[in-house]
Design an enzyme around this catalytic site. Structure first.
Site, short mmCIF file in Angstrom:
data_model
loop_
_atom_site.label_atom_id
_atom_site.label_comp_id
_atom_site.label_asym_id
_atom_site.label_seq_id
_atom_site.Cartn_x
_atom_site.Cartn_y
_atom_site.Cartn_z
N LYS A 170 0.84 -1.19 0.00
CA LYS A 170 0.00 0.00 0.00
C LYS A 170 0.88 1.25 0.00
O LYS A 170 1.93 1.26 0.67
CB LYS A 170 -0.89 -0.04 1.25
CG LYS A 170 -1.93 1.05 1.39
CD LYS A 170 -2.79 0.80 2.65
CE LYS A 170 -3.88 1.83 2.83
NZ LYS A 170 -4.74 1.53 4.01
N SER B 146 -9.69 1.18 3.13
CA SER B 146 -8.84 1.97 2.25
C SER B 146 -7.76 1.15 1.55
O SER B 146 -7.13 1.66 0.63
CB SER B 146 -8.15 3.07 3.07
OG SER B 146 -7.29 2.52 4.05
N SER C 2 -9.86 -1.27 7.47
CA SER C 2 -9.35 -1.07 6.11
C SER C 2 -8.51 -2.20 5.55
O SER C 2 -8.13 -2.14 4.37
CB SER C 2 -8.56 0.24 6.04
OG SER C 2 -9.43 1.34 6.16
#
Length: 490
Positions: A83, A158, A182
């Site tokens: 990420k 996310s 997330s």
């Protein structure tokens, strides 16, 4: 030598076994991953950037170690992605925000150091909601990510890029961050396994902060074993992170096949009391019935303060975000509005231009909640609710070993479906947020496909502090019984 499609279809553990047996090379795995990303990411949008030069150099080093019989770990030579919230030395890191566009960190996050020390090969950085603020991965400044099972739907947020990249067979494993769900929500929406460890179990040094008392790094993979292997590498004390626990790391792989016999599975009455999509409720109840068949005992428990979790979270998280994001003012990182007339105008113009709508919304909410005269009414009261949520779990764990229930009320929703109504978007996290408020480990494991839509459904397991080993064992028992989901056709 296997065909590229066969290589990218391997789980992380299978890829490592292939390399250990000398039946393939890291170079082949990396080239297959890069080719798969190039062929599919125009539709998925999981990657913000790839790092082919760094990956090929790391693969050559891994192959050289393998030739000498000096492999560092089961991950040595296996392609992974991260990420874009983890600092990576020499590689642009933006947290999917224009305000950090062009920022190249001078050092690696601790988890990046640990993965590369274990020999894992970084092939790129993944899409996400801006500064990890969102439940759909539609808040990225660089465009949304799409769910590989249905490109018209969100992958969840996310860490949507992290889950989508694993589901789309682009890489074998990834890391995300989980502030209110997330990691678990996108894992459930994309049909992969995602784990949020106990707060403090994994270092957050070098991770761009959203809400510091809630953020936690978590692994995502196609199988429970993959997630256990990643956690085994990244877990452990880090003196550079003052919230990092010095508690010894368990052997997450040793007890993985222990089964569910004798396990007490707590089922919160509030989590199945209504409001779930019928297909989600059916899949979750079938998973609970599977546990009973495997020899576990279902125990009804109560988490009465779940209903207040969303409200408390959306006071605490924005309050902490408003403080953390104050540092992005155009002086030290990324974007600077240098045509402004003076210093104050430069600050204002940089933040106006750099932040998207969701960070701005949360900065304003958080600043208001912390302002003079409102601290006690909002922030302090939310922290008291947090204590009550934690006590609910303490009481539940008197009678059970893990708590089980849905990850989200629905399967993955359509892109744009909830963007006009932030409150509806926030409710996607209603079942995951309490584990963050209570600092507990939580895991999402696939428990089937919704019959109506064909979309994946995840079962959430929440455990005692630092008891990730039991969560992984319980998840593996269900995974072994249910079998793998069909791969998406993207």
């Amino acid at each position: 030598m296997s065909a590229p499609a066969e290589l990218t279809s391997l789980s992380l553990a299978e890829a490592g076994e292939l390399l250990a047996a000398g039946r393939g090379s890291s170079r082949e795995l990396v080239e297959a991953a890069l080719a798969r990303i190039e062929a599919t990411d125009g539709r998925v949008g999981a990657f913000l950037r790839t790092t082919p030069q760094r990956a090929r150099a790391a693969a050559a080093e891994a192959d050289a170690r393998a030739a000498k019989g000096e492999r560092r770990s089961p991950l040595d030579g296996v392609p992974i992605a991260l990420k874009d919230i983890f600092l990576t030395k020499g590689v642009e890191t933006t947290a999917a925000s224009r305000v950090l566009e062009g920022f190249v960190p001078p050092y690696d996050a601790t988890v990046v150091e640990r993965l590369e020390r274990a020999g894992a090969v970084l092939v790129g950085k993944l899409n996400m909601d801006e500064f990890a603020m969102g439940s759909s991965n539609e808040n990225s400044a660089f465009g949304p990510c799409h769910n590989p099972y249905d490109l018209a739907r969100t992958p969840g947020g996310s860490s949507g890029g992290s889950a989508a990249a694993v589901a789309a067979r682009q890489v074998h494993g990834t890391l995300g961050t989980d502030t209110g769900g997330s990691v678990r929500l996108p894992a459930a929406f994309c049909g992969v396994v995602g784990l949020k460890p106990t707060y403090g179990r994994v270092s957050r040094y070098g991770v761009i902060a959203f809400a510091s008392s809630l953020d936690q790094v978590g692994p995502l993979g196609r199988t429970v074993r993959d997630v256990a292997q990643l956690l085994q590498v990244i877990a452990g004390h880090d003196p550079r992170d003052m919230t990092s626990s010095s508690r010894p790391v368990d052997d997450y792989l040793g007890g993985l096949e222990g089964g569910a016999r004798g396990l007490r599975v707590g089922v919160p009455r509030e989590w199945l009391a209504g409001g779930l999509a019928p297909g989600v409720e059916r899949a979750v109840r079938e998973a609970l019935a599977t546990y009973e068949r495997l020899g576990a005992t279902l125990v009804e428990v109560s988490l009465p303060h779940t209903r207040y979790g969303i409200a408390a979270y959306y006071l605490i998280a924005p309050a902490e975000a408003s403080s953390n994001l104050a540092r992005y003012d155009g002086v030290r990182f990324g974007l600077r509005a240098d045509e402004a007339r003076g210093l104050k105008d430069m600050y204002a113009d940089t933040r106006e231009r750099g932040f998207g709508a969701e960070p701005k919304r949360r900065i304003m909410l958080g600043t208001y909640a912390l302002s003079a005269g409102y601290y006690d009414a909002y922030y302090l009261r939310a922290q008291k609710v947090r204590t009550l949520v934690r006590r609910d779990f303490d009481e539940a764990f008197r009678s059970c070993d893990v708590v089980a229930g849905p990850v989200a009320p629905t399967v993955a929703f359509r892109l744009g479906e909830k963007t006009a109504d932030p409150l509806q978007m926030y409710l996607a996290d209603v079942f995951t947020i309490t584990a963050n408020l209570a600092a507990l480990p939580g895991l999402s494991v696939p428990c089937g496909l919704e019959r109506e839509s064909g979309m994946p459904v995840g079962l959430q397991l929440v455990g005692r502090p630092f008891d990730e080993a039991t969560l992984l064992r319980a998840a593996r028992a269900l995974e072994r019984e249910a079998g793998p989901l069909p791969a998406p056709t993207v």
